[in-house]
Design a protein around this motif. Structure first.
Motif, PDB file in Angstrom:
ATOM      1  N   GLN A  86       0.858  -1.184   0.000  1.00 37.63           N
ATOM      2  CA  GLN A  86       0.000   0.000   0.000  1.00 37.63           C
ATOM      3  C   GLN A  86       0.893   1.232   0.000  1.00 37.63           C
ATOM      4  O   GLN A  86       1.783   1.356   0.836  1.00 37.63           O
ATOM      5  CB  GLN A  86      -0.907   0.006   1.234  1.00 37.63           C
ATOM      6  CG  GLN A  86      -1.818   1.214   1.306  1.00 37.63           C
ATOM      7  CD  GLN A  86      -2.758   1.123   2.496  1.00 37.63           C
ATOM      8  OE1 GLN A  86      -3.507   0.171   2.613  1.00 37.63           O
ATOM      9  NE2 GLN A  86      -2.705   2.100   3.381  1.00 37.63           N
ATOM     10  N   GLY A  88       0.844   5.670  -1.424  1.00 45.69           N
ATOM     11  CA  GLY A  88      -0.001   6.745  -1.909  1.00 45.69           C
ATOM     12  C   GLY A  88       0.793   8.021  -2.054  1.00 45.69           C
ATOM     13  O   GLY A  88       1.832   8.206  -1.420  1.00 45.69           O
ATOM     14  N   MET A 125      -4.363   6.324  -3.512  1.00 40.89           N
ATOM     15  CA  MET A 125      -3.834   5.101  -2.911  1.00 40.89           C
ATOM     16  C   MET A 125      -3.555   4.107  -4.034  1.00 40.89           C
ATOM     17  O   MET A 125      -4.348   3.982  -4.960  1.00 40.89           O
ATOM     18  CB  MET A 125      -4.837   4.484  -1.935  1.00 40.89           C
ATOM     19  CG  MET A 125      -5.107   5.345  -0.708  1.00 40.89           C
ATOM     20  SD  MET A 125      -3.654   5.691   0.286  1.00 40.89           S
ATOM     21  CE  MET A 125      -3.249   4.080   0.909  1.00 40.89           C
ATOM     22  N   TYR A 127      -1.945   0.005  -4.780  1.00 44.00           N
ATOM     23  CA  TYR A 127      -1.724  -1.302  -4.157  1.00 44.00           C
ATOM     24  C   TYR A 127      -0.830  -2.151  -5.066  1.00 44.00           C
ATOM     25  O   TYR A 127      -1.307  -3.061  -5.725  1.00 44.00           O
ATOM     26  CB  TYR A 127      -3.067  -1.987  -3.879  1.00 44.00           C
ATOM     27  CG  TYR A 127      -3.949  -1.133  -2.990  1.00 44.00           C
ATOM     28  CD1 TYR A 127      -3.789  -1.156  -1.616  1.00 44.00           C
ATOM     29  CD2 TYR A 127      -4.904  -0.287  -3.534  1.00 44.00           C
ATOM     30  CE1 TYR A 127      -4.578  -0.358  -0.802  1.00 44.00           C
ATOM     31  CE2 TYR A 127      -5.691   0.516  -2.730  1.00 44.00           C
ATOM     32  CZ  TYR A 127      -5.524   0.473  -1.361  1.00 44.00           C
ATOM     33  OH  TYR A 127      -6.293   1.273  -0.562  1.00 44.00           O
TER      34      TYR A 127
END
Length: 152
Positions: A86, A88, A125, A127
């Motif tokens: 994760q 961002g 965000m 992933y």
């Protein structure tokens, strides 16, 4: 004098309207019905790999060291783990393999942010899949996921 303004306005309107008909996007073509989604680039295979790999079951994961809401998606393929990270804005996700014992493996998920506080970053965000290599296949060992945030 008003006739000049009228002519200029009409000419501008005609240019705008004729420009709107240009550069239409090409229609999107559908893939052939016979083409399977699993064979498209960037897609994971629908079946687990032949080496016994695949999704690591939730019962085999210890995610108590991850922040709330952090994804807990791990695939094992032989000695390779593919873990969903994760990140961002300006941060970058990574992973580091730690302790590898007979009953457990520890992987620390990292998020590195820029040290300069005056950097403008987006509010998105992401992933990304992060690949780590173990000394031996995960097998039945417990996978402990931890988290650390750093600045570069």
């Amino acid at each position: 004098m008003r006739w000049k303004e009228t002519i200029i306005g009409v000419a501008a309107g005609v240019l705008v309207l004729t420009g709107c008909g240009q550069d239409q996007p090409a229609p999107v073509e559908s893939p052939p019905a016979s083409q399977e989604l699993t064979k498209m680039p960037g897609r994971q295979p629908a079946e687990p790999p032949a080496d016994g790999g695949g999704q690591v079951p939730a019962a085999q994961l210890d995610t108590t060291g991850l922040p709330k809401g952090y994804p807990a998606d791990v695939r094992a393929e032989g000695s390779t783990l593919v873990i969903t990270g994760q990140e961002g804005g300006c941060s970058k996700a990574g992973a580091e393999v730690g302790e590898q014992r007979g009953d457990r493996v520890t992987v620390t998920m990292t998020e590195t942010k820029p040290a300069d506080k005056n950097v403008m970053c987006t509010m998105d965000m992401r992933y990304p899949p992060i690949t780590v290599r173990l000394d031996a296949p995960l097998g039945d060992r417990l996978l402990v996921l931890e988290y650390v945030q750093r600045t570069d």
